[in-house]
Write a protein that holds these residues in place. Structure first.
Motif, PDB file in Angstrom:
ATOM      1  N   SER A  58       0.826  -1.209   0.000  1.00 42.76           N
ATOM      2  CA  SER A  58       0.000   0.000   0.000  1.00 42.76           C
ATOM      3  C   SER A  58       0.856   1.253   0.000  1.00 42.76           C
ATOM      4  CB  SER A  58      -0.947  -0.007   1.208  1.00 42.76           C
ATOM      5  OG  SER A  58      -0.254   0.285   2.411  1.00 42.76           O
ATOM      6  N   ARG A  97      -8.242   1.085  -3.756  1.00 46.16           N
ATOM      7  CA  ARG A  97      -8.350  -0.291  -3.269  1.00 46.16           C
ATOM      8  C   ARG A  97      -7.480  -1.199  -4.128  1.00 46.16           C
ATOM      9  NH1 ARG A  97     -12.992  -1.521  -0.107  1.00 46.16           N
ATOM     10  NH2 ARG A  97     -14.445   0.241   0.097  1.00 46.16           N
ATOM     11  N   PHE A  98      -7.045  -2.289  -3.526  1.00 42.56           N
ATOM     12  CA  PHE A  98      -6.394  -3.336  -4.306  1.00 42.56           C
ATOM     13  C   PHE A  98      -6.575  -4.667  -3.573  1.00 42.56           C
ATOM     14  CE2 PHE A  98      -3.011  -2.146  -1.366  1.00 42.56           C
ATOM     15  CZ  PHE A  98      -2.386  -3.349  -1.059  1.00 42.56           C
ATOM     16  N   ARG A  99      -6.423  -5.747  -4.314  1.00 41.42           N
ATOM     17  CA  ARG A  99      -6.569  -7.080  -3.738  1.00 41.42           C
ATOM     18  C   ARG A  99      -5.295  -7.874  -3.982  1.00 41.42           C
ATOM     19  NH1 ARG A  99     -10.426 -10.211  -1.627  1.00 41.42           N
ATOM     20  NH2 ARG A  99     -10.135 -12.473  -1.752  1.00 41.42           N
ATOM     21  N   ASN A 148      -5.508 -13.473  -0.488  1.00 41.41           N
ATOM     22  CA  ASN A 148      -6.808 -13.657   0.173  1.00 41.41           C
ATOM     23  C   ASN A 148      -7.235 -12.442   0.979  1.00 41.41           C
ATOM     24  OD1 ASN A 148      -4.799 -13.904   2.100  1.00 41.41           O
ATOM     25  ND2 ASN A 148      -5.921 -15.385   3.344  1.00 41.41           N
ATOM     26  N   GLU A 169      -8.240  -7.994   0.908  1.00 38.27           N
ATOM     27  CA  GLU A 169      -8.553  -6.758   0.199  1.00 38.27           C
ATOM     28  C   GLU A 169      -8.077  -5.585   1.040  1.00 38.27           C
ATOM     29  OE1 GLU A 169     -12.338  -4.457  -1.910  1.00 38.27           O
ATOM     30  OE2 GLU A 169     -12.676  -6.107  -0.517  1.00 38.27           O
ATOM     31  N   LEU A 183      -8.023  -1.357   1.624  1.00 36.30           N
ATOM     32  CA  LEU A 183      -8.516  -0.012   1.353  1.00 36.30           C
ATOM     33  C   LEU A 183      -7.480   0.959   1.890  1.00 36.30           C
ATOM     34  CD1 LEU A 183     -10.584   2.151   0.583  1.00 36.30           C
ATOM     35  CD2 LEU A 183     -11.671   1.800   2.811  1.00 36.30           C
ATOM     36  N   ARG A 206      -8.939  -6.474   4.992  1.00 32.82           N
ATOM     37  CA  ARG A 206     -10.014  -7.419   5.281  1.00 32.82           C
ATOM     38  C   ARG A 206      -9.702  -8.732   4.581  1.00 32.82           C
ATOM     39  NH1 ARG A 206     -15.856  -5.913   3.237  1.00 32.82           N
ATOM     40  NH2 ARG A 206     -14.842  -6.441   1.260  1.00 32.82           N
ATOM     41  N   ASP A 258     -10.324 -12.878   3.688  1.00 32.23           N
ATOM     42  CA  ASP A 258     -11.478 -13.683   3.289  1.00 32.23           C
ATOM     43  C   ASP A 258     -12.060 -14.466   4.465  1.00 32.23           C
ATOM     44  OD1 ASP A 258     -11.137 -12.725   0.767  1.00 32.23           O
ATOM     45  OD2 ASP A 258     -10.199 -14.535  -0.052  1.00 32.23           O
TER      46      ASP A 258
END
Length: 335
Positions: free
Chosen positions: A67, A90-92, A95, A97, A99, A270, A272
Motif C-alpha cells: 500500500s 483499493r487493491f486485492r 486472500n 482486500e 482499502l 479485510r 477472506d
C-alpha cells in the motif's frame, strides 16, 4: 509300591502377585503414553497457531508495504508542485482486500512549528479551559525552544519546582508522544489531541481544505459562525489562496495551503476469513534515506530495500499497527 503325585488345587501366591504387578505396570504405561500423546497434540496445535500467526503477520506487513509503494507511486506521478492533498484506492492481493487512504500531514498541527495561539486554540477546542490551554501551549513552545547561552533556564526551573526529575528537551519534538512529558499535559487531553498533531509537516500553517473541523476551529480569529460557514463552502472551494482567504475571513492568517512531501497512509485490511487489520504509516517522498519503520523497529518497506539512498522514492517516518481512527465531539469553549 507305587507313588502318586497329587496336583495341588491352589496356585502359588507368587504367581498371582506377579500377574497383578504386570497388569498395573501396563496400565501405568498406557496412562503415560496417553498423557504424552495429549501433550504432543497440544504442542502441535500451539505450534500451528504460532506459525499461523507468524504467517499472518508477515502477510500483513507485505500488504501494508504494498500500500505504501502504490501510494508513493500515485503521488510521484503528479507534478511536484501539484501533489494531491489526499486520495484513496483499493487493491486485492491473495486472500485479502486493502482499502488505502492517504492525507497530507499539512492537515495536522505541527508541534514544532505551530504558533502558541494555534496550539492553545486546539487545546481549547478539545475541552481545555482557556487558561490551561494557554499555559500548555507556552510549555510546548518552551520545550521546543533552545536556550540562549548565558541565559537563565527559567523553563527548566519550572520542571524542577514541579518535582520532575528531567528538564525540557529545548529542541524539536522527536515524536508527538513526547507531548506526555511536557509540564501540564494531562493524559486525557493528550489522548484527545494526538489525532490532530504531527511533527512531520514542518509548517506553521495548515491546509484548511483537508484539515479536520477541530483544526480549523483552532485557527486564531475563528468563531463557531465562521466555522460553520466555511465548512459549508469548503467542498466547492478551489485550491486558490484568495478564495480560501475570503471564505475564512479573520481566521485566514495560518491557512496558506502549505506544501509538504509527508503523507499519512491508513491501510485497512479485510481477509477472506473475516479477519481485519489496520496500519497507519507516515511516508516522506523522495527523502533518500529510510528510517525503516522508525517508531516500531518492525522492518523496512519493500520499496526501500536494496536501493541506494538517491534511488529511494520515499522513506518511512512512522509506522503503527492496529491504528484506530475516529472523531471526537467538537467544542468551542470560550471561542
Amino acid at each position: 509300591m507305587s507313588c502318586r503325585f497329587v496336583r495341588s488345587p491352589f496356585r502359588h501366591p507368587a504367581s498371582s502377585s506377579q500377574g497383578g504387578f504386570i497388569i498395573i505396570a501396563v496400565l501405568w504405561i498406557l496412562v503415560a503414553l496417553s498423557t504424552l500423546a495429549t501433550i504432543f497434540s497440544l504442542y502441535l496445535s500451539n505450534s500451528a497457531r504460532a506459525l499461523g500467526a507468524t504467517d499472518t503477520g508477515v502477510q500483513v506487513d507485505a500488504l501494508v508495504s504494498a500500500s505504501l509503494e502504490l501510494t508513493a507511486y500515485q503521488l510521484l506521478r503528479a507534478d511536484e508542485k501539484d501533489l494531491p492533498a489526499q486520495g484513496s484506492f483499493r487493491f486485492r492481493m491473495d486472500n485479502a482486500e486493502a482499502l488505502v487512504t492517504f492525507t497530507s500531514e499539512a492537515a495536522r498541527v505541527d508541534l514544532n512549528a505551530a504558533s502558541k495561539e494555534m496550539l492553545a486554540g486546539l487545546f481549547e477546542v478539545l475541552g481545555a479551559e482557556q487558561k490551561a490551554a494557554g499555559e500548555l501551549a507556552s510549555r510546548i513552545v518552551g520545550w521546543r525552544t533552545a536556550s540562549k547561552p548565558g541565559a537563565t533556564d527559567d523553563e527548566g526551573a519550572l520542571y524542577l519546582s514541579a518535582g520532575l526529575n528531567y528538564s525540557p528537551r529545548q529542541a524539536h519534538f522527536a515524536h508527538v508522544n513526547e507531548l506526555s512529558l511536557v509540564l501540564g499535559a494531562s493524559p486525557a487531553l493528550i489522548e484527545r489531541a494526538l489525532p490532530y498533531l504531527t511533527v512531520f509537516s514542518k509548517s506553521a500553517d495548515v491546509d484548511v481544505l483537508i484539515a479536520p473541523p477541530e483544526v480549523i476551529a483552532a485557527l486564531p480569529g475563528m468563531t463557531p459562525e465562521l466555522l460553520n460557514d466555511f465548512l459549508k463552502q469548503r467542498p466547492s472551494l478551489p485550491r486558490d489562496q484568495k478564495a480560501i482567504a475570503a471564505a475564512l475571513g479573520p481566521a485566514k492568517i495560518p491557512a496558506t495551503l502549505p506544501q509538504t512531501k509527508a503523507f499519512r497512509v491508513l491501510t485497512a485490511l479485510r481477509f477472506d476469513n473475516g479477519r481485519r487489520s489496520s496500519s497507519e504509516a507516515v511516508i516522506l517522498l523522495g527523502s533518500g534515506k529510510s528510517s525503516d519503520k522508525a517508531n516500531t523497529g518492525a522492518g523496512a518497506s519493500a520499496g526501500n530495500k536494496g536501493k541506494d539512498d538517491d534511488e529511494k522514492p520515499y522513506s518511512i517516518l512512522s509506522w503503527q499497527d492496529q491504528a484506530e481512527t475516529g472523531s471526537r465531539p467538537l467544542k468551542q469553549a470560550g471561542r
